[in-house]
Scaffold this active site. Structure first.
Site, short mmCIF file in Angstrom:
data_model
loop_
_atom_site.label_atom_id
_atom_site.label_comp_id
_atom_site.label_asym_id
_atom_site.label_seq_id
_atom_site.Cartn_x
_atom_site.Cartn_y
_atom_site.Cartn_z
N GLU A 53 -7.42 29.62 1.42
CA GLU A 53 -7.23 30.35 2.06
C GLU A 53 -9.17 30.65 1.61
O GLU A 53 -9.14 30.78 2.64
CB GLU A 53 -7.17 31.53 0.80
CG GLU A 53 -5.89 31.48 -0.25
CD GLU A 53 -5.55 30.60 -1.11
OE1 GLU A 53 -4.48 31.04 -1.73
OE2 GLU A 53 -5.72 29.70 -0.98
N ALA A 167 12.81 -3.53 -0.67
CA ALA A 167 12.91 -4.94 0.26
C ALA A 167 14.04 -5.67 0.23
O ALA A 167 13.90 -6.43 -1.05
CB ALA A 167 12.26 -5.33 1.07
N ARG A 220 -4.65 -1.26 1.59
CA ARG A 220 -5.48 -1.67 2.80
C ARG A 220 -5.49 -1.63 4.19
O ARG A 220 -5.61 -1.99 5.12
CB ARG A 220 -5.87 -3.17 2.37
CG ARG A 220 -4.60 -3.68 1.59
CD ARG A 220 -4.57 -5.35 1.46
NE ARG A 220 -3.92 -6.31 1.59
CZ ARG A 220 -2.65 -5.73 0.33
NH1 ARG A 220 -2.55 -4.77 -0.25
NH2 ARG A 220 -1.46 -6.72 0.47
N GLY A 307 10.57 -4.76 -9.78
CA GLY A 307 11.34 -5.70 -9.68
C GLY A 307 13.06 -5.37 -9.60
O GLY A 307 12.77 -3.97 -9.99
N LEU A 311 13.33 -1.70 -11.31
CA LEU A 311 13.87 -0.76 -10.05
C LEU A 311 15.80 0.06 -10.82
O LEU A 311 16.55 1.20 -11.06
CB LEU A 311 14.50 -0.76 -9.17
CG LEU A 311 12.78 -1.56 -7.75
CD1 LEU A 311 12.99 -2.32 -7.34
CD2 LEU A 311 13.17 0.23 -7.90
#
Length: 368
Positions: A53, A167, A220, A307, A311
């Site tokens: 704002e 992946a 990066r 790993g 996960l």
């Protein structure tokens, strides 16, 4: 599309420009409209600095600089302010935006959604209405909540927004059984992953990933600030020669032995490249303990790049929001390390970048 929706969509476009720079604050955009035309735009650009704002009204004054002060005041008094999130009503790092709107005698404000932060949460709306300003709430409300899903999750569920990422090969392997690092995703997908990193407050790995891959965990390959590097190392066995201990970003080591950081310390302040240690509570489930610690440290979102074990622990706990799975459709790896298995996952979208297929899932347990 109504005019209100048109101008709110512009607010959302502006808000997204703050991605990666405003956390733990929300992304917010604002436009000032006079006689159907935008005369000022602004968004929250950086944590600790002016809100949307403030920047919007400053932009309007700049555009109207050829007008007399009285003419500018008259134009403001006939304008409508659109903002994607309820204006704040409290003194934080900046003064209340609701007060600024009142001071400029803007007669009407249209708000995308309420701010769930406990010091706001309707108070900004009440303050504006008490000043005689016409307030409408709920234009593109779901869109306005979606853009700040990290902020809403943090404020309402008292935990960070959790994104799982890995992946895998076409046969579901995420690594080799030897010590060689298996390069799965292509260079274009890697850039996208670094963009993802720039959008989150923290990035998490476990001890084995740190030792085997020695990742730097910075973005990066993409512009913007790198996330906090979050590393689970219960027994503090990681050598300080690893890249996670360099001065490219802030690192926090979650462990069972010591703490060197306070919950109120501003870990994400510009230029902070320190190494911190945070002791996890004993006798508590690991994922629950981690998530509570993230909340205490005001880490609003976490990208989990660990790993398979780490996960899968998040998946089994049910404490996750998104999963981003990159599959190299042309690469196989027999007898490798098997990837995680999603549970209660709803599919949302899929894109391909050359041989890589990127699948996005959400935790459909959270929608019940």
């Amino acid at each position: 599309m109504s005019l209100d929706e048109k101008f709110m969509r512009r607010c959302l476009q502006l808000a997204r420009l703050g991605a990666g720079h405003v956390a733990p604050n929300p992304m917010v955009g604002a436009v000032l409209v006079h006689e159907g035309l935008i005369i000022g735009e602004g968004y929250h650009q950086k944590y600790g600095e002016a809100h949307a704002e403030v920047n919007c009204l400053a932009d309007a004054k700049k555009r109207l600089s050829s007008q007399s002060p009285q003419a500018v005041q008259d134009i403001f008094a006939q304008s409508t302010l659109y903002v994607s999130l309820e204006p704040c009503a409290h003194f934080g790092k900046t003064p209340p935006c609701a007060d600024l709107v009142i001071q400029h005698k803007i007669p009407k404000i249209i708000i995308g959604c309420r701010d769930p932060f406990e010091q706001v949460n309707g108070r900004g709306i009440e303050k504006l209405q008490a000043a005689g300003i016409e307030v409408a709430v709920g234009i593109l409300e779901q869109n306005c909540k979606e853009i700040n899903k990290r902020f809403f999750t943090f404020q309402i569920q008292h935990r960070p927004y959790i994104i799982l990422k890995w992946a895998q090969t076409s046969d579901g392997q995420i690594g080799s059984l030897n010590n060689e690092r298996l390069m799965i995703s292509n260079e274009f997908t890697n850039r996208l992953v670094h963009q993802w990193r720039s959008e989150e407050a923290g990035i998490l790995i476990g001890t084995n990933t740190a030792l085997k891959d020695d990742p730097e965990l910075t973005n990066r390959l993409w512009k913007g600030v790198s996330p906090l590097r979050l590393v689970l190392d219960n027994n503090l066995r990681l050598p300080d020669s690893l890249k996670i201990f360099n001065d490219k970003a802030t690192t926090i080591i979650f462990n069972k032995q010591k703490t060197t950081v306070g919950d109120d310390e501003l870990l994400f302040q510009p230029g902070n490249k320190n190494i911190y240690y945070y002791q996890l509570p004993e006798n508590e489930d690991l994922i629950t303990a981690l998530v509570k610690s993230f909340y205490q440290l005001k880490i609003q979102s976490v990208l989990v790049e660990g790993g398979a074990q780490l996960l899968q622990s998040f998946i089994n706990s049910g404490i996750w929001d998104e999963a981003r799975v990159i599959t190299n459709t042309t690469l196989t790896c027999q007898n490798g390390l098997r990837g995680p298995v999603l549970q209660s996952a709803g599919f949302t979208e899929e894109v391909s970048i050359e041989s890589d297929r990127i699948s996005i899932y959400y935790n459909n347990q959270l929608t019940k």
